[in-house]
Write a protein that holds these residues in place. Structure first.
Motif, mmCIF file in Angstrom:
data_model
loop_
_atom_site.group_PDB
_atom_site.id
_atom_site.type_symbol
_atom_site.label_atom_id
_atom_site.label_comp_id
_atom_site.label_asym_id
_atom_site.label_seq_id
_atom_site.Cartn_x
_atom_site.Cartn_y
_atom_site.Cartn_z
ATOM 1 N N TYR A 142 -10.381 -6.489 2.095
ATOM 2 C CA TYR A 142 -9.116 -6.695 1.395
ATOM 3 C C TYR A 142 -8.669 -5.422 0.660
ATOM 4 N N PRO A 143 -7.387 -5.087 0.765
ATOM 5 C CA PRO A 143 -6.867 -3.972 -0.040
ATOM 6 C C PRO A 143 -6.765 -4.397 -1.502
ATOM 7 N N ILE A 144 -6.781 -3.447 -2.409
ATOM 8 C CA ILE A 144 -6.728 -3.808 -3.831
ATOM 9 C C ILE A 144 -5.409 -4.500 -4.190
ATOM 10 N N THR A 145 -4.385 -4.286 -3.367
ATOM 11 C CA THR A 145 -3.093 -4.939 -3.604
ATOM 12 C C THR A 145 -3.169 -6.444 -3.376
ATOM 13 N N ALA A 146 -4.303 -6.934 -2.847
ATOM 14 C CA ALA A 146 -4.478 -8.372 -2.637
ATOM 15 C C ALA A 146 -4.986 -9.069 -3.892
ATOM 16 N N LEU A 147 -5.405 -8.304 -4.901
ATOM 17 C CA LEU A 147 -5.970 -8.891 -6.113
ATOM 18 C C LEU A 147 -4.876 -9.493 -6.999
ATOM 19 N N SER A 148 -5.051 -10.733 -7.374
ATOM 20 C CA SER A 148 -4.066 -11.405 -8.232
ATOM 21 C C SER A 148 -4.308 -11.135 -9.707
ATOM 22 N N THR A 149 -5.476 -10.583 -10.040
ATOM 23 C CA THR A 149 -5.830 -10.330 -11.441
ATOM 24 C C THR A 149 -5.433 -8.931 -11.905
ATOM 25 N N LEU A 150 -4.792 -8.169 -11.025
ATOM 26 C CA LEU A 150 -4.302 -6.838 -11.399
ATOM 27 C C LEU A 150 -2.784 -6.814 -11.376
ATOM 28 N N ARG A 151 -2.190 -6.084 -12.324
ATOM 29 C CA ARG A 151 -0.751 -5.910 -12.336
ATOM 30 C C ARG A 151 -0.349 -4.807 -11.361
ATOM 31 N N ALA A 152 0.933 -4.800 -10.995
ATOM 32 C CA ALA A 152 1.444 -3.849 -9.998
ATOM 33 C C ALA A 152 1.192 -2.402 -10.420
ATOM 34 N N ARG A 153 1.389 -2.076 -11.700
ATOM 35 C CA ARG A 153 1.204 -0.702 -12.162
ATOM 36 C C ARG A 153 -0.264 -0.280 -12.073
ATOM 37 N N GLU A 154 -1.176 -1.235 -12.261
ATOM 38 C CA GLU A 154 -2.603 -0.940 -12.183
ATOM 39 C C GLU A 154 -3.032 -0.710 -10.731
ATOM 40 N N LYS A 155 -2.479 -1.490 -9.839
ATOM 41 C CA LYS A 155 -2.757 -1.293 -8.412
ATOM 42 C C LYS A 155 -2.242 0.077 -7.959
ATOM 43 N N LYS A 156 -1.066 0.427 -8.413
ATOM 44 C CA LYS A 156 -0.485 1.721 -8.062
ATOM 45 C C LYS A 156 -1.360 2.864 -8.575
ATOM 46 N N LEU B 184 0.828 -1.208 0.000
ATOM 47 C CA LEU B 184 0.000 0.000 0.000
ATOM 48 C C LEU B 184 0.862 1.258 0.000
ATOM 49 N N GLY B 185 2.142 1.132 0.329
ATOM 50 C CA GLY B 185 3.042 2.288 0.406
ATOM 51 C C GLY B 185 3.382 2.840 -0.968
ATOM 52 N N PRO B 186 4.300 3.812 -1.016
ATOM 53 C CA PRO B 186 5.202 4.211 0.064
ATOM 54 C C PRO B 186 4.608 5.190 1.077
ATOM 55 N N THR B 187 3.523 5.881 0.746
ATOM 56 C CA THR B 187 2.940 6.814 1.709
ATOM 57 C C THR B 187 2.029 6.048 2.674
ATOM 58 N N GLY B 188 1.705 6.673 3.791
ATOM 59 C CA GLY B 188 0.885 6.020 4.796
ATOM 60 C C GLY B 188 -0.606 6.230 4.626
ATOM 61 N N TYR B 189 -1.011 7.104 3.698
ATOM 62 C CA TYR B 189 -2.438 7.439 3.579
ATOM 63 C C TYR B 189 -3.323 6.230 3.239
ATOM 64 N N PRO B 190 -2.965 5.385 2.260
ATOM 65 C CA PRO B 190 -3.818 4.229 1.977
ATOM 66 C C PRO B 190 -4.001 3.326 3.204
ATOM 67 N N PHE B 191 -2.965 3.211 4.013
ATOM 68 C CA PHE B 191 -3.080 2.400 5.224
ATOM 69 C C PHE B 191 -4.066 3.027 6.200
ATOM 70 N N GLU B 192 -4.085 4.355 6.273
ATOM 71 C CA GLU B 192 -5.057 5.043 7.126
ATOM 72 C C GLU B 192 -6.484 4.750 6.644
ATOM 73 N N VAL B 193 -6.687 4.753 5.338
ATOM 74 C CA VAL B 193 -8.001 4.439 4.779
ATOM 75 C C VAL B 193 -8.394 3.007 5.128
ATOM 76 N N LEU B 194 -7.436 2.085 5.032
ATOM 77 C CA LEU B 194 -7.700 0.685 5.372
ATOM 78 C C LEU B 194 -8.103 0.547 6.840
ATOM 79 N N CYS B 195 -7.407 1.282 7.716
ATOM 80 C CA CYS B 195 -7.744 1.271 9.143
ATOM 81 C C CYS B 195 -9.150 1.826 9.374
ATOM 82 N N ALA B 196 -9.499 2.886 8.653
ATOM 83 C CA ALA B 196 -10.837 3.471 8.783
ATOM 84 C C ALA B 196 -11.898 2.462 8.354
ATOM 85 N N GLU B 197 -11.616 1.708 7.291
ATOM 86 C CA GLU B 197 -12.560 0.696 6.830
ATOM 87 C C GLU B 197 -12.717 -0.417 7.856
ATOM 88 N N MET B 198 -11.649 -0.679 8.600
ATOM 89 C CA MET B 198 -11.708 -1.680 9.666
ATOM 90 C C MET B 198 -12.739 -1.271 10.715
#
Length: 278
Positions: free
Chosen positions: A222-236, A90-104
């Motif tokens: 699940y974060p979008i980075t957990a999807l196996s059907t997306l490439r790294a550049r698409e997740k980014k 989810l990095g390099p910034t911490g913002y996506p992780f904050e969103v994930l925590c909020a969803e929790m």
């Protein structure tokens, strides 16, 4: 006698913190069980990975081999097994992780806000996540680290607790607990201090039940980075558009990335599968 028949042959595994440990079948099987893999599939994968070991291997190589094997069996099991690495991505910034925590917290019935300013006696504080519910609110500090082996020492809960005290003194009418969430681990001293002052902790190793990873599995956040059907550049690209969790992913987001209709269908099928309740 061949190496495979020599029961005394040891397989050393290089961990991400550059230390080494002997490959432990029971420990490996436990990690698969935690991901929800069936007993039969666990036995097959443990044997497959063990047969492919070299005298000196790495946790990264073993993870990749295991992840590929799990994807053939169950995308849900594969996603659960890959949660820790998905969170790191989810990095390099911490913002996506904050969103994930909020969803929790949302999954637990809280109303949430990200990056909220709260007045303290001495300074103005930016609280990463404010979660509000009728039975009490939670203010949360989110610590995201790009180094997987980074361990939060006692200085971090000390600092977070001091923020709580400053906000609490300035707002005595507010009823809230303070929480600290991290994508890595807490040291023993950090855990002891947090328990002593009533600071809630969530991480990869704490608490023993309902860890961060277990909560993701339980609530299907699940974060979008957990999807196996997306490439790294698409997740980014999606993260840059603040699309962090899979339940917020829509076909229109994928269309903007230039994916074909067939590729979009594959992604959305995986999303539906991961969000499906047992």
């Amino acid at each position: 006698m061949s190496a495979r028949k020599n029961k005394k042959l040891k397989y050393l595994i290089r961990k991400v913190n550059r230390t080494y440990e002997e490959f432990d079948k029971k420990k490996f099987a436990k990690s698969l069980k935690a991901a929800g893999v069936s007993k039969e599939d666990t036995e097959d994968i443990v044997n497959e990975v063990y047969q492919g070991l070299e005298p000196l291997s790495s946790t990264t190589k073993i993870h990749q081999q295991t992840y590929r094997a799990l994807k053939k069996i169950s995308k849900v099991d594969a996603a659960n097994y890959n949660i820790k690495r998905a969170i790191y991505k989810l990095g390099p910034t911490g913002y996506p992780f904050e969103v994930l925590c909020a969803e929790m917290f949302k999954a637990k019935g809280y109303e949430t806000q990200v990056s909220v300013l709260k007045k303290g006696v001495n300074v103005l504080h930016e609280v990463d996540v404010v979660a509000e519910r009728a039975d009490g609110d939670i203010y949360c500090e989110c610590k995201f680290h790009n180094r997987k082996y980074y361990k939060n020492d006692v200085k971090i809960p000390l600092y977070v607790h001091s923020r709580y005290l400053d906000i609490k003194e300035a707002n005595p009418e507010l009823k809230f607990q303070y929480a600290l969430m991290s994508n890595t681990q807490f040291s023993e001293d950090a855990i002891a201090y947090a328990n002593g002052v009533g600071l809630l902790l969530y991480s990869m190793n704490y608490p023993k039940k309902n860890t961060f990873c277990q909560l993701i599995q339980k609530y299907r956040i699940y974060p979008i980075t957990a999807l196996s059907t997306l490439r790294a550049r698409e997740k980014k690209a999606l993260l840059q558009r603040n699309i962090v969790v899979i339940k917020h992913l829509e076909r229109k987001h994928l269309e903007k990335l230039g994916l074909s209709k067939n590729e979009i269908n594959k992604v959305m099928r995986e999303v539906k599968l991961l969000l499906k309740r047992d």
